[in-house]
Design a protein around this motif. Structure first.
Motif, PDB file in Angstrom:
ATOM      1  N   ASN A 146       0.726  -1.355   0.010  1.00 36.28           N
ATOM      2  CA  ASN A 146       0.122  -0.065  -0.101  1.00 36.28           C
ATOM      3  C   ASN A 146       0.707   1.216  -0.008  1.00 36.28           C
ATOM      4  OD1 ASN A 146      -3.222  -0.136   0.185  1.00 36.28           O
ATOM      5  ND2 ASN A 146      -2.389  -1.879   1.305  1.00 36.28           N
ATOM      6  N   LEU A 147       2.170   0.986   0.678  1.00 43.11           N
ATOM      7  CA  LEU A 147       2.980   2.356   0.374  1.00 43.11           C
ATOM      8  C   LEU A 147       3.270   3.108  -0.718  1.00 43.11           C
ATOM      9  CD1 LEU A 147       5.530   1.311   3.238  1.00 43.11           C
ATOM     10  CD2 LEU A 147       3.708   3.163   3.342  1.00 43.11           C
ATOM     11  N   PRO A 148       3.315   2.659  -1.821  1.00 40.66           N
ATOM     12  CA  PRO A 148       3.584   3.009  -3.007  1.00 40.66           C
ATOM     13  C   PRO A 148       2.432   3.522  -3.698  1.00 40.66           C
ATOM     14  CG  PRO A 148       4.462   0.732  -3.197  1.00 40.66           C
ATOM     15  CD  PRO A 148       3.596   0.780  -1.890  1.00 40.66           C
ATOM     16  N   VAL A 149       1.149   3.318  -3.314  1.00 42.32           N
ATOM     17  CA  VAL A 149      -0.136   3.860  -4.208  1.00 42.32           C
ATOM     18  C   VAL A 149      -0.125   5.236  -4.178  1.00 42.32           C
ATOM     19  CG1 VAL A 149      -2.562   4.068  -3.842  1.00 42.32           C
ATOM     20  CG2 VAL A 149      -1.535   1.933  -3.082  1.00 42.32           C
ATOM     21  N   ARG A 150      -0.496   5.846  -5.677  1.00 42.02           N
ATOM     22  CA  ARG A 150      -0.664   6.924  -5.813  1.00 42.02           C
ATOM     23  C   ARG A 150      -2.145   7.359  -5.805  1.00 42.02           C
ATOM     24  NH1 ARG A 150       2.125   8.775 -11.373  1.00 42.02           N
ATOM     25  NH2 ARG A 150       1.560  10.545 -10.626  1.00 42.02           N
ATOM     26  N   GLU A 151      -2.441   8.493  -4.987  1.00 39.17           N
ATOM     27  CA  GLU A 151      -3.618   8.823  -4.574  1.00 39.17           C
ATOM     28  C   GLU A 151      -4.258  10.098  -5.662  1.00 39.17           C
ATOM     29  OE1 GLU A 151      -4.557   9.325  -0.531  1.00 39.17           O
ATOM     30  OE2 GLU A 151      -2.816   8.080  -0.100  1.00 39.17           O
ATOM     31  N   ALA A 152      -3.408  10.474  -6.405  1.00 38.60           N
ATOM     32  CA  ALA A 152      -3.975  11.577  -7.248  1.00 38.60           C
ATOM     33  C   ALA A 152      -4.850  11.196  -8.534  1.00 38.60           C
ATOM     34  CB  ALA A 152      -2.716  12.407  -7.862  1.00 38.60           C
ATOM     35  N   PRO A 153      -5.805  12.021  -8.782  1.00 37.78           N
ATOM     36  CA  PRO A 153      -6.595  11.874 -10.079  1.00 37.78           C
ATOM     37  C   PRO A 153      -6.071  11.257 -11.143  1.00 37.78           C
ATOM     38  CG  PRO A 153      -7.500  13.743  -8.811  1.00 37.78           C
ATOM     39  CD  PRO A 153      -6.277  13.471  -8.258  1.00 37.78           C
ATOM     40  N   ILE A 154      -6.410  10.342 -11.929  1.00 37.13           N
ATOM     41  CA  ILE A 154      -5.703   9.571 -13.015  1.00 37.13           C
ATOM     42  C   ILE A 154      -5.586  10.784 -14.047  1.00 37.13           C
ATOM     43  CG2 ILE A 154      -7.623   8.405 -14.040  1.00 37.13           C
ATOM     44  CD1 ILE A 154      -5.853   6.412 -14.630  1.00 37.13           C
ATOM     45  N   ALA A 155      -4.790  10.864 -14.740  1.00 36.04           N
ATOM     46  CA  ALA A 155      -4.656  11.809 -15.816  1.00 36.04           C
ATOM     47  C   ALA A 155      -5.302  11.153 -17.128  1.00 36.04           C
ATOM     48  CB  ALA A 155      -3.235  11.974 -16.336  1.00 36.04           C
ATOM     49  N   ARG A 156      -6.438  11.705 -17.688  1.00 42.72           N
ATOM     50  CA  ARG A 156      -7.013  11.147 -18.689  1.00 42.72           C
ATOM     51  C   ARG A 156      -6.762  11.908 -20.200  1.00 42.72           C
ATOM     52  NH1 ARG A 156     -11.644  10.142 -15.117  1.00 42.72           N
ATOM     53  NH2 ARG A 156     -11.312   7.793 -14.506  1.00 42.72           N
ATOM     54  N   GLY A 157      -6.984  11.299 -21.182  1.00 38.53           N
ATOM     55  CA  GLY A 157      -6.928  12.139 -22.541  1.00 38.53           C
ATOM     56  C   GLY A 157      -7.803  13.189 -22.709  1.00 38.53           C
ATOM     57  N   ALA A 158      -7.951  13.821 -23.712  1.00 37.16           N
ATOM     58  CA  ALA A 158      -8.927  14.892 -24.100  1.00 37.16           C
ATOM     59  C   ALA A 158     -10.036  14.382 -24.506  1.00 37.16           C
ATOM     60  CB  ALA A 158      -8.328  15.867 -25.078  1.00 37.16           C
ATOM     61  N   THR A 159     -10.123  13.071 -25.187  1.00 38.23           N
ATOM     62  CA  THR A 159     -11.096  12.427 -25.937  1.00 38.23           C
ATOM     63  C   THR A 159     -11.998  11.494 -24.917  1.00 38.23           C
ATOM     64  OG1 THR A 159     -10.179  12.831 -28.009  1.00 38.23           O
ATOM     65  CG2 THR A 159     -12.265  11.246 -27.737  1.00 38.23           C
TER      66      THR A 159
END
Length: 406
Positions: free
Chosen positions: A389-402
């Protein structure tokens, strides 16, 4: 929606959702009290009972994915009503089943499917859509605390019903009681799902699931949740028998499980509240490591009523406290449009762990006459879950424009 209406809506969602989880989880947490009465009355082994409950946990996890999809598509109300009916039929069949195969069908498959439609994946989907993100982790903590209160409330009731009415009649009573979920579900009818039409979404189900399965943090959360299921279901189902094997009365076991439920109210609530302020990955790692430490000390010190009750209180603080930060992290990373489905997928891993924990507990006990190996596995897995669990990234996922439109 003006601020007053929003606040009233949140109170309604929290109240109805919490009461549904209280009832559904409260009944489920008491199944360990039926292990000895059922096996002794039917002449079955502990592995037979354990296998049925293991199937229940697996069915709960597998069906949770589809219950989540249906709740995201048609709203929670329909799923909750169907789940309540299945729950009632499953409890009735659990009492009436004349052989292990039918017992596994009712107690395992039907009740597992019912729990998928009446617990966290469905309720958290509603909370995610209806509660402001600034309060989402807290609200999920409230719902998890309600499930814990159900354990504390229902375990003494279960014990009383078994003692006063016998194990079969007690199940018939619970079969009728679980139908109270239906009127409570009325309070979770979401306006956006009128006429069976889901709100327009930017992603299809297939794209949302594919995106999650390719994202490492989602897989790490899923791996940690496997361990959560293994530990809590092994303890919840086999703790009464473990204590009886060491000469303690059924009342001690009932008190132990009730203490787990009571302290889990506080643990779940505070885990949700802390998830609004601190990194959830660190909260989760601390919970899993804390479980391993608690189990280790429980096995090292001489077994007595005080040590049992202290362990129950400590493990209760850590019991369902993984649920709010895990689901809130999923919501933060991927958004809430498919939260019930993605939460159900993560929970499927939890239930595979539950299957392994409860089944291995019964199987290894029948083979070795002891639960020691499964206790040791629980310690090792807790350390593993803390690390992943320590390496989990909590930021919103970056999605493409489409967007991938439904």
């Amino acid at each position: 929606m003006n601020p007053v209406d929003r606040k009233l809506s949140m109170v309604q969602v929290l109240a109805c959702g919490a009461m549904i989880v209280t009832l559904s989880m409260g009944i489920r947490h008491g199944f360990g009290l039926w292990l000895l009465p059922v096996t002794q009355a039917q002449g079955w082994s502990r592995e037979t009972f354990s296998f049925a409950i293991a199937v229940q946990n697996l069915a709960w996890g597998f069906c949770g994915i589809f219950a989540g999809m249906l709740a995201d598509r048609f709203g929670a109300f329909r799923v909750l009503v169907g789940g309540a009916v299945l729950y009632a039929v499953g409890l009735w069949g659990m009492a009436a089943a004349p052989n292990p195969q039918l017992f596994a069908l009712f107690a395992g498959v039907l009740i597992g499917a019912a729990q998928a439609g009446t617990t966290y994946a469905v309720i958290y989907g509603v909370l995610g859509r209806q509660v402001d993100p600034a309060k989402r982790s807290w609200a999920m903590g409230v719902a998890a605390a309600a499930g814990s209160f159900g354990q504390f409330l229902m375990l003494p009731v279960d014990g009383f019903l078994i003692g006063a009415l016998g194990w079969q009649t007690a199940l018939y009573v619970l079969s009728a009681a679980v139908l109270l979920i239906i009127p409570l579900a009325w309070g979770l009818r979401e306006p956006g799902f009128t006429g069976g039409q889901a709100p327009k979404r930017e992603q299809s189900v297939a794209h949302a699931l594919s995106e999650a399965l390719r994202y490492p943090s989602f897989l790490l959360l899923t791996a940690g949740y496997f361990v959560c299921g293994f530990q809590v279901v092994f303890i919840g189902v086999h703790m009464p028998s473990y204590l009886k094997d060491h000469g303690f009365s059924p009342q001690v076991a009932t008190t132990s499980l009730a203490l787990i439920g009571l302290f889990n109210v506080f643990g779940s609530y505070f885990a949700g509240a802390l998830g609004q302020k601190f990194a959830r990955r660190k909260i989760l790692a601390s919970i899993y490591l804390g479980r391993s430490i608690a189990i280790t000390l429980f096995l090292l010190v001489p077994l007595s009523q005080p040590s049992i009750f202290v362990f129950s209180a400590v493990i209760g603080l850590l019991w369902l406290s993984t649920v709010p930060p895990t689901n809130a992290t999923v919501a933060q990373i991927f958004g809430v449009a498919h939260l019930s489905m993605l939460g159900g997928f993560v929970f499927f891993s939890h239930q595979i762990g539950s299957f392994m924990g409860v089944w291995l507990g019964g199987m290894l006990y029948d083979r070795t006459g002891s639960y020691d190996v499964v206790w040791y596995l629980s310690i090792a897995l807790g350390i593993f879950a803390a690390l992943v669990n320590l390496p989990v990234r909590e930021a919103p996922i970056a999605r493409g424009a489409t967007p991938q439109a439904a």
